[in-house]
Design an enzyme around this catalytic site. Structure first.
Site, mmCIF file in Angstrom:
data_model
loop_
_atom_site.group_PDB
_atom_site.id
_atom_site.type_symbol
_atom_site.label_atom_id
_atom_site.label_comp_id
_atom_site.label_asym_id
_atom_site.label_seq_id
_atom_site.Cartn_x
_atom_site.Cartn_y
_atom_site.Cartn_z
ATOM 1 C CD GLU A 244 -3.238 -0.382 2.096
ATOM 2 O OE1 GLU A 244 -4.181 -1.158 2.235
ATOM 3 O OE2 GLU A 244 -3.171 0.711 2.716
ATOM 4 C CD GLN A 281 9.197 36.661 -7.504
ATOM 5 O OE1 GLN A 281 9.058 37.386 -6.521
ATOM 6 N NE2 GLN A 281 10.333 36.561 -8.154
#
Ligand SMILES: Cc1cc2nc3c(=O)[nH]c(=O)nc-3n(C[C@H](O)[C@H](O)[C@H](O)COP(=O)(O)OP(=O)(O)OC[C@H]3O[C@@H](n4cnc5c(N)ncnc54)[C@H](O)[C@@H]3O)c2cc1C
Length: 388
Positions: A244, A281
């Site tokens: 898993e 930005q």
């Protein structure tokens, strides 16, 4: 970041991606028709080789190793916008079928695996109980041996696939005081008298994955139902967790890739103050951070999968992969919502990754438990408390 995939793996990846986009659209509603549609999609996934991907061909699977399976699950997670469905398929394969492959007798493999691989049957793995979550050795469900059978009594909670399961892998205490060696795994047909499944949960995330409690009341199973030997339940469970923490978590890599691509497209298209928001930005750096989270988590996961495929010890690498992928998915999910602005908090695809990622920090052993285990491997950290 490009992996050097073999031509076969590249083709398999493309095929699964196209299949998942085309045939695994999310479920609408939760009624009986929904359950039928779930099973119909499951059969399609079976025909595509997903439900038995890592099972040897002689038992009806595709015989993939862990590394190839991780690539396959990543493609499933990217193509299937219903991450809950992808999670259900992966839980079935890695938590249920792989324990039968690794610990089952030949009779058990021949009896159970072909139907589970083909997509005709669905499996669930019940360990967690109301009083035993992280403390998974402290089970109250008892299995008492009587002549040629065992009697199971107790209950499980949070069992993935329980509402649709045809077969359960069940962990029960056969010697309650014996800790690690006190648990035994059983393969139990869902039709066994004394086994009852509760109502499906309403979850905030992974809604396409049905989950419920399971009750065992004087549930009689033949002695041949024992998976592995009596007393080896914790070993069976630990083995399934390795699968898993590597291969199942790869579905989140795919989901992250899909959301990242959508976010990039949105940032290039959405304009404010006369320019695309991706030119600010603050937004572009957030997207770069999303790329960094995804690619670094992916490297850790593929490293763990490679080690699992090579038969190397991968306890710490798989724990690191689980931690990195689940934390990256939560962070990336949050970032995707933020870049969308108000559109990010509407019901629908944008916030879905965040909702689906929150449970990933909990199942397969919580992230705190992963850190405990890694700390112990480093020679620090507390030992497991003694049994009560
Ligand atoms: C979507 C989903 C699917 C699941 N599917 C299955 C399934 O198919 N089968 C199954 O058996 N179970 C399943 N689970 C259950 C899952 O394995 C458990 O929820 C998990 O092990 C944690 O147990 P708990 O929820 O009882 O939390 P608890 O163990 O009660 O933990 C609560 C909090 O305390 C922290 N904590 C506990 N002990 C420690 C410690 N020693 N050190 C530090 N922190 C600690 C935990 O990290 C957590 O933050 C599923 C869970 C989810 C969310």
């Amino acid at each position: 970041m490009n992996l050097r995939l073999t031509p076969e793996l590249t083709e398999m990846r493309e095929t699964v991606l196209a299949f998942a986009r085309r045939d695994l659209a999310p479920e609408q509603g939760g009624d009986a028709a929904g359950a039928d549609r779930f099973r119909a999609r499951w059969r399609l996934a079976g025909r595509q080789g997903l439900t038995g991907a890592t099972v040897p061909a002689e038992y009806g699977g595709s015989g993939l190793d862990a590394e190839s399976a991780a690539i396959l699950m990543e493609a499933l997670g990217e193509g299937c916008t219903d991450t809950g469905f992808a999670f259900s398929v992966a839980a079935h394969l890695f938590a249920c079928l792989m324990p039968i492959v690794e610990f089952g007798t030949d009779d058990q493999k021949r009896r159970w695996l072909p139907g589970l691989c083909s997509g005709e049957r669905i499996a669930a793995h019940g360990v967690t109980e109301p009083g035993a979550g992280s403390d998974s050795l402290n089970l109250s469900t008892r299995a008492e041996r009587k002549d040629d059978h065992y009697v199971l009594d107790g209950s499980k909670c949070f069992t993935t696939n329980a509402p649709v399961a045809d077969v359960f892998i069940v962990q029960a205490a056969t010697r309650p005081a014996a800790g690690f060696f006190g648990l035994t795994s059983f393969i139990v047909d869902a039709a066994t008298p004394g086994l009852r499944v509760g109502r499906p949960y309403e979850k905030t995330g992974l809604r396409g994955s049905p989950t419920a409690d399971v009750y065992f009341e004087n549930c009689i199973v033949p002695a041949e139902s024992v998976l592995g030997a009596e007393g080896s339940g914790a070993t069976v469970f630990t083995g399934s967790m390795k699968w898993e923490r590597t291969c199942l978590f790869a579905i989140y890599l795919g989901a992250m890739r899909r959301v990242l691509n959508d976010t990039l497209a949105f940032a290039a298209e959405r304009e404010q103050f006369g320019s695309p928001i991706g030119q600010f930005q603050a937004v572009s750096h957030r997207i770069v951070d999303m790329v960094l989270s995804l690619e670094s988590a992916r490297l850790l996961l593929l490293d763990a999968a490679r080690r699992l495929a090579a038969g190397e010890d991968c306890d710490v690498p798989s724990a690191l992969a689980k931690l990195a992928v689940s934390e990256a998915a939560v962070k990336l999910g949050l970032d995707a919502v933020q870049v969308r602005g108000s559109g990010g908090v509407l019901e629908g695809d944008v916030g879905a990754l965040l909702r689906d990622a929150l449970p990933a920090r909990i199942f397969s052993g919580t992230n705190e438990i992963q850190k405990n285990n890694i700390a112990r491997a480093l020679g620090i950290g507390r030992r497991r408390p003694a049994r009560r």
